[in-house]
Enzyme design. Structure first.
Site, PDB file in Angstrom:
ATOM      1  CE  LYS A  32       5.875  -2.205   3.196  1.00 36.78           C
ATOM      2  NZ  LYS A  32       6.074  -3.561   1.959  1.00 36.78           N
ATOM      3  CB  THR A  33       8.575  -1.114  -1.077  1.00 41.69           C
ATOM      4  OG1 THR A  33       7.323  -1.663  -0.589  1.00 41.69           O
ATOM      5  CG2 THR A  33       9.162  -2.313  -2.071  1.00 41.69           C
ATOM      6  CG  ASP A 217       7.173  -6.835   1.490  1.00 47.36           C
ATOM      7  OD1 ASP A 217       6.862  -6.237   2.520  1.00 47.36           O
ATOM      8  OD2 ASP A 217       6.629  -6.602   0.391  1.00 47.36           O
ATOM      9  CD  GLU A 218       3.007  -6.162   2.876  1.00 46.41           C
ATOM     10  OE1 GLU A 218       3.082  -5.598   3.976  1.00 46.41           O
ATOM     11  OE2 GLU A 218       2.718  -4.739   2.452  1.00 46.41           O
ATOM     12  CD  GLN A 248      -0.210  -0.134   6.557  1.00 49.82           C
ATOM     13  OE1 GLN A 248       0.069   0.004   5.269  1.00 49.82           O
ATOM     14  NE2 GLN A 248       1.369   0.482   6.972  1.00 49.82           N
ATOM     15  NE  ARG A 602      -2.653   3.153   2.546  1.00 55.25           N
ATOM     16  CZ  ARG A 602      -1.738   2.472   2.682  1.00 55.25           C
ATOM     17  NH1 ARG A 602      -1.188   2.515   2.330  1.00 55.25           N
ATOM     18  NH2 ARG A 602      -1.727   2.790   3.957  1.00 55.25           N
TER      19      ARG A 602
END
Length: 747
Positions: A32-33, A217-218, A248, A602
């Site tokens: 994503k980033t 973002d997010e 998420q 994770r």
């Protein structure tokens, strides 16, 4: 194409789609980033001026890392776009426009502590008792209203309680005082730009033209106010790109609204949607297990994660006796992995739902000599609320512990200020007595007001009462500690506050009191002083955890955005995780399930889950059921290690003996711990099987307890492991005991 050659086809498509609204649904571990960073670099490479790009993140750290990565990608000097958190970016805008709203450009920004102080001052001026209406709860109500763009007048129309009526009065004055002080709080940094743009179309048009491209973002973590602000800025050019993952979205308690990402396509019908579904982080089985859990949510955007990584190992689910056993099992699991797979300590993370769970895990790691670091919090015995309670307990055990008394003398608040404390110290020195004894001489001190004198007398009486009880051993150590701490008012203070932080502190204190109970049960010949000594020794060896090569401990919320080779998720039990026993279709359960998904994803190589058969929480023991989230995992992806007593073993489950071999632990031949030796003169009560040839415990039975002596049973309740008895002891008085642990001998 050189810039994008490191991206996969889906990532490249998301980066190159620069015209019009774009939503990038980025699954866990899908880069994503990376896409967001490359998209900004691509725009700059295409000749877009940096001042025309606005990139919004949720942490300054993320913004700084992206800036560094952009410079590295472009390899030539470029001005960096407007990039930062929502609050930092719009504070920058307000510096230029605040005068339009009646603020000077040099306005102050109040943090939470500043805002709380202002609320307290207003309450004082309005004669609203802080003991009845807690300032933190008032401030939280104000913040929630602001984030929902609700004014004091609008809030006043929907009041349903005296608390809400008082909150409206304080809210109204709070807004007025902020303006008078030329100050804004954090919420204002989002809500005031909305007011600015809505009331001044010319200013809105200027900023809409300024920011040709907006990237967020997010996006799943945005609240309603942030959503409105983004829509205002993007309305003219519509070049808005939001990146996020509905699976998420785990911050509803902070005001995040998952509908923002779920409804993006409705808000922008012409939008392009890109799905990043290739996971670069986890093994295939871990990914499949996480997917089998999140599929049970109804509010979700369909996507199918896949990976080219190896098949990997199944998810291991380990059943433990209780939380102490859980801590030790986790430690042994780590030790086994260290030797078997040649790992380092920093390859491991232990995740839990609540901060209070860390105590037994920390104990297990310490006992096993495993270094650890807590992220997003402090070690259990170093937390403020724990140190406060420990200080109270030390005061009744050690009469000359002046430092502990200083710590708690005005907490909870007793109107005992530094000046009065200084005078008490003078009395202590002049009479050669402890500070606690100096409290009794407060009447001899000049210029002390009545409220302060009363607070000091009340504290002195409380300390004297429990010091006497401690010396005469009229109560068990656990009962004395619980009764004392309840009477101090600390628990009531945190419970009435009601904020998430206060509830967390309340839970931590309950966990400490449970630890005292467990310590005394495991060490019947030791008491409260021994417990305090044991945790003091533990604190002394904490210094060696400074090394970077440590196991990481953190809450599931803190783990978002991170990854580890080995993830251990503790406390997988209904009521603990998911935290609330809500209806399966409730939004609350869906968010808890997303949190579980975040925890599972994770893990890169191995995922372990632990749960207990018996747990002590909030001072009482209970028998939890396995988390519904574990039950939702495809059984073919699980290996479950269960206690021999557990019935209905599922596919993939193994015995404790097999599990001991796996974890490198030892048991006796039956897989059970050896029972303690019992008194031969008379049999003990058996709560497990009433058909056994032992005397039955009934109302009126005469019994003997190892600590309380002889007594008579007044009442019985419950059955099996939860059976309790009320016993009137000759010397200790009336006690309520759980028979599983009481070890009563029938006379």
């Amino acid at each position: 194409m050189t810039l994008l050659q490191e991206l996969n086809p889906s990532q490249q498509d998301a980066v190159k789609a620069t015209g019009g609204p774009v939503m990038v649904i980025a699954g866990a571990g899908s880069g994503k980033t990376r896409v967001l960073t490359y998209r900004i670099a691509y725009l700059l490479q295409q000749g877009v001026h940096s001042a025309r790009i606005l990139a919004l993140t949720f942490t300054n750290k993320a913004a700084n890392e992206m800036k560094e990565r952009i410079n590295s990608l472009l390899r030539t000097p470029h001005a960096i776009p407007w990039m930062g958190t929502f609050h930092s970016v719009f504070a920058r805008i307000l510096r230029q426009e605040a005068h339009v709203l009646g603020y000077d450009r040099s306005y102050s920004i109040y943090d939470t502590d500043d805002a709380l102080s202002l609320v307290k001052m207003i309450m004082h001026d309005l004669n609203i008792a802080q003991q009845q209406f807690h300032p933190k709860a008032i401030l939280k109500t104000i913040s929630n209203a602001k984030n929902k763009l609700v004014s004091p007048d609008q809030l006043a129309k929907n009041t349903r309680s005296i608390f809400e009526e008082k909150a409206v009065l304080i809210f109204t004055e709070y807004v007025k005082r902020l303006k008078q002080n030329n100050a804004m709080d954090f919420d204002d940094l989002i809500t005031l730009p909305i007011r600015l743009f809505e009331k001044n179309p010319d200013i809105l048009d200027r900023w809409q033209s300024r920011f040709e491209y907006i990237l967020v973002d997010e996006y799943q973590d945005t609240n309603h106010a942030q959503y409105r602000l983004l829509n205002l800025l993007a309305k003219k050019q519509k070049n808005i790109c939001v990146v996020g993952d509905d699976a998420q979205s785990i911050y509803a308690f902070r005001g995040a609204d998952i509908r923002n990402i779920l409804d993006f396509e409705h808000d922008y019908p012409e939008c392009s949607i890109f799905r990043l579904e290739q996971n670069y982080r986890s093994t295939r089985k871990i990914l499949q297990a996480a997917d089998s859990v999140i599929q049970n949510n109804h509010q979700r955007i369909p996507k199918t994660l896949w990976t080219e990584n190896g098949e990997g190992e199944p998810v291991y689910v380990d059943e433990c006796e209780n939380e102490q056993d859980e801590g030790l099992r986790i430690a042994r699991l780590i030790q086994d992995e260290l030797h078997k797979s040649k790992r380092d300590f920093n390859h491991f993370v232990v995740l839990y739902r609540t901060n209070a769970q860390s105590r037994s895990i920390e104990d297990g790691l310490r006992r096993s000599g495993i270094p650890y670091t807590i992220v997003g919090g402090v070690e259990f015995y170093k937390r403020k609320e724990i140190k406060d309670v420990v200080a109270y307990l030390r005061v009744i055990i050690n009469p000359v512990d002046d430092e502990s008394l200083i710590r708690i003398i005005n907490f909870p608040q007793r109107r005992i200020g530094d000046t009065t404390i200084g005078r008490l110290r003078t009395i202590s020195r002049e009479y050669g007595i402890s500070l606690a004894d100096a409290l009794k001489k407060i009447d001899e001190v000049p210029r002390v007001n009545r409220a302060t004198i009363k607070g000091i007398h009340d504290l002195a009486s409380l300390i004297e009462k429990y010091r006497t009880l401690f010396q005469k051993q009229q109560m068990s150590a656990s009962e004395l500690a619980r009764s004392f701490i309840e009477e101090t008012g600390i628990l009531t203070l945190y419970k009435q506050d009601g904020s998430p932080e206060a509830i967390s502190r309340w839970e931590n204190i309950q966990e400490l009191l449970s630890a005292i109970t467990e310590f005394c049960a495991e060490n019947p010949d030791k008491g409260l002083a021994d417990f305090l000594e044991s945790i003091s020794l533990i604190a002394d060896v904490d210094k060696w955890n400074d090394t970077r090569n440590t196991v990481t401990l953190m809450t599931l919320h803190s783990a978002k955005g991170l990854e580890f080779p080995v993830v251990i998720m503790a406390g997988m039990e209904d009521g603990l995780f998911p935290l609330h026993n809500s209806h399966p279709d409730d939004d609350e359960i869906e968010e808890e399930r997303r949190l579980c998904y975040v925890g599972m994803t994770r893990a890169r190589e191995k995922l372990f889950m632990t749960h207990t058969r018996y747990r002590f929480r909030f001072g009482e023991g209970y028998f939890p059921t396995l988390s519904r989230f574990v039950e939702e995992i495809d059984p073919d992806l699980l290996i479950r290690y269960e206690q021999p007593a557990a019935s209905g073993r599922t596919n993939g489950s193994r015995s404790r003996k097999e599990r001991s071999a796996f974890l490198g632990t030892s048991t006796n031949n039956t897989g059970k711990r050896k029972p303690k030796k019992q008194h031969k003169a008379a049999p003990h009560f058996s709560y497990e099987d009433e058909s056994q040839d032992v005397p039955q415990l009934r109302t009126g039975s005469l019994v003997e307890h190892q600590e309380f002596g002889k007594g008579k049973v007044l009442a019985l309740s419950g059955k099996g492991d939860t059976m309790k008895a009320v016993v009137l002891f000759d010397s200790a008085g009336e006690k309520s005991l759980m028979l599983k642990f009481a070890n009563l001998r029938i006379l």
